[in-house]
Design a protein around this motif. Structure first.
Motif, PDB file in Angstrom:
ATOM      1  N   ARG A  13       8.844  48.299  68.727  1.00  0.00           N
ATOM      2  CA  ARG A  13       8.023  49.364  68.128  1.00  0.00           C
ATOM      3  C   ARG A  13       8.168  49.350  66.615  1.00  0.00           C
ATOM      4  N   ARG A  14       9.381  49.161  66.139  1.00  0.00           N
ATOM      5  CA  ARG A  14       9.599  49.149  64.685  1.00  0.00           C
ATOM      6  C   ARG A  14       8.931  47.940  64.047  1.00  0.00           C
ATOM      7  N   ILE A  15       8.982  46.800  64.710  1.00  0.00           N
ATOM      8  CA  ILE A  15       8.299  45.616  64.174  1.00  0.00           C
ATOM      9  C   ILE A  15       6.804  45.887  64.048  1.00  0.00           C
ATOM     10  N   VAL A  16       6.210  46.499  65.060  1.00  0.00           N
ATOM     11  CA  VAL A  16       4.784  46.836  64.992  1.00  0.00           C
ATOM     12  C   VAL A  16       4.528  47.788  63.824  1.00  0.00           C
ATOM     13  N   GLU A  17       5.413  48.753  63.613  1.00  0.00           N
ATOM     14  CA  GLU A  17       5.265  49.668  62.468  1.00  0.00           C
ATOM     15  C   GLU A  17       5.314  48.914  61.146  1.00  0.00           C
ATOM     16  N   GLU A  23       0.071  42.033  56.796  1.00  0.00           N
ATOM     17  CA  GLU A  23       0.704  40.761  57.150  1.00  0.00           C
ATOM     18  C   GLU A  23       2.051  40.627  56.436  1.00  0.00           C
ATOM     19  N   GLN A  24       3.056  40.165  57.181  1.00  0.00           N
ATOM     20  CA  GLN A  24       4.411  40.032  56.646  1.00  0.00           C
ATOM     21  C   GLN A  24       5.003  38.688  57.049  1.00  0.00           C
ATOM     22  N   ALA A  25       5.792  38.130  56.174  1.00  0.00           N
ATOM     23  CA  ALA A  25       6.523  36.909  56.504  1.00  0.00           C
ATOM     24  C   ALA A  25       7.596  37.238  57.531  1.00  0.00           C
ATOM     25  N   ALA A  26       7.840  36.304  58.438  1.00  0.00           N
ATOM     26  CA  ALA A  26       8.842  36.516  59.481  1.00  0.00           C
ATOM     27  C   ALA A  26      10.194  36.874  58.877  1.00  0.00           C
ATOM     28  N   GLY A  27      10.560  36.238  57.782  1.00  0.00           N
ATOM     29  CA  GLY A  27      11.835  36.532  57.122  1.00  0.00           C
ATOM     30  C   GLY A  27      11.910  37.950  56.604  1.00  0.00           C
ATOM     31  N   ASP A  28      10.799  38.465  56.081  1.00  0.00           N
ATOM     32  CA  ASP A  28      10.772  39.839  55.577  1.00  0.00           C
ATOM     33  C   ASP A  28      10.897  40.837  56.724  1.00  0.00           C
ATOM     34  N   THR A  58      -0.126  38.516  65.763  1.00  0.00           N
ATOM     35  CA  THR A  58      -0.642  37.177  65.523  1.00  0.00           C
ATOM     36  C   THR A  58       0.272  36.511  64.506  1.00  0.00           C
ATOM     37  N   VAL A  59       0.263  35.204  64.487  1.00  0.00           N
ATOM     38  CA  VAL A  59       1.074  34.467  63.522  1.00  0.00           C
ATOM     39  C   VAL A  59       0.238  33.330  62.963  1.00  0.00           C
ATOM     40  N   ARG A  60       0.430  33.064  61.694  1.00  0.00           N
ATOM     41  CA  ARG A  60      -0.215  31.912  61.073  1.00  0.00           C
ATOM     42  C   ARG A  60       0.772  31.266  60.109  1.00  0.00           C
ATOM     43  N   ALA A  61       0.626  29.980  59.979  1.00  0.00           N
ATOM     44  CA  ALA A  61       1.502  29.233  59.077  1.00  0.00           C
ATOM     45  C   ALA A  61       0.968  29.313  57.656  1.00  0.00           C
ATOM     46  N   ASP A  62       1.888  29.472  56.718  1.00  0.00           N
ATOM     47  CA  ASP A  62       1.571  29.420  55.287  1.00  0.00           C
ATOM     48  C   ASP A  62       2.659  28.553  54.655  1.00  0.00           C
ATOM     49  N   GLY A  63       2.423  27.248  54.660  1.00  0.00           N
ATOM     50  CA  GLY A  63       3.473  26.317  54.250  1.00  0.00           C
ATOM     51  C   GLY A  63       4.585  26.370  55.279  1.00  0.00           C
ATOM     52  N   TYR A  68       3.157  37.124  60.086  1.00  0.00           N
ATOM     53  CA  TYR A  68       2.822  37.915  61.273  1.00  0.00           C
ATOM     54  C   TYR A  68       1.945  39.091  60.876  1.00  0.00           C
ATOM     55  N   ALA A  69       1.078  39.470  61.799  1.00  0.00           N
ATOM     56  CA  ALA A  69       0.211  40.640  61.616  1.00  0.00           C
ATOM     57  C   ALA A  69       0.022  41.314  62.970  1.00  0.00           C
ATOM     58  N   VAL A  70      -0.337  42.581  62.926  1.00  0.00           N
ATOM     59  CA  VAL A  70      -0.611  43.322  64.162  1.00  0.00           C
ATOM     60  C   VAL A  70      -1.953  42.877  64.720  1.00  0.00           C
ATOM     61  N   ASP A  71      -2.029  42.761  66.028  1.00  0.00           N
ATOM     62  CA  ASP A  71      -3.297  42.581  66.723  1.00  0.00           C
ATOM     63  C   ASP A  71      -3.570  43.907  67.419  1.00  0.00           C
TER      64      ASP A  71
END
Length: 121
Positions: A13-17, A23-28, A58-63, A68-71
Motif C-alpha cells: 500500500r505504501r509503495i502504491v502511495e 513515476e519513481q526509480a526503483a532505488g528511490d 508498470t515498469v520501464r527501463a531508463d538506461g 515504476y508507476a501506478v497502473d
C-alpha cells in the motif's frame, strides 16, 4: 489475486502511495520503503514484483534504472467494489463540508478585533 489481497499488505500500500506521486526509480522507492519499514532492498523488490505482476504497477527501463508507476486499472476494481458502501460515509462528508462552509462564512462575517486594527483593548 484479488486487489484487496495485494493492497492488504502495508508495504505494498505504501509503495502504491509513493508511486501515486508519479513515476519513481526503483532505488528511490526502495529507499523510502527501507527507511519506513526497515526491510531489505530485495524484500522491496519482491513487493514491486507482486505489484507489477498483478497489474498495480508498470515498469520501464531508463538506461540502467527501472522506473515504476501506478497502473490505475486495478484500483478501479477497488473503486467499483466500494461503490455500494459509499452511502455510509458520503452523507457524513457532505455534512462536514456544510459545517466547514458555515464556519468560513461566520469568520468572514465576524467583526474584527481592535488588536487587529492597531487599536488598544
Amino acid at each position: 489475486m484479488h486487489a484487496f489481497d495485494i493492497l492488504g499488505d502495508p508495504v505494498r500500500r505504501r509503495i502504491v502511495e509513493v508511486l501515486a506521486d508519479g513515476e519513481q526509480a526503483a532505488g528511490d522507492v526502495g529507499a523510502v520503503i527501507q527507511r519506513e519499514f526497515g526491510i531489505s532492498q530485495p524484500a522491496v523488490s519482491q513487493h514491486l514484483k507482486v505489484l507489477r505482476e498483478n497489474g498495480f504497477a508498470t515498469v520501464r527501463a531508463d538506461g540502467v534504472r527501472r522506473l515504476y508507476a501506478v497502473d490505475a486499472a486495478p484500483l478501479q476494481e477497488v473503486d467499483r467494489w466500494l461503490e455500494p458502501y459509499r452511502r455510509f460515509w458520503n452523507q457524513k462528508l457532505d455534512a462536514l463540508a456544510t459545517e466547514v462552509a458555515r464556519g468560513k462564512r461566520a469568520r468572514r462575517a465576524a467583526p474584527t478585533h481592535p488588536e487587529q486594527e492597531g487599536g488598544t483593548t
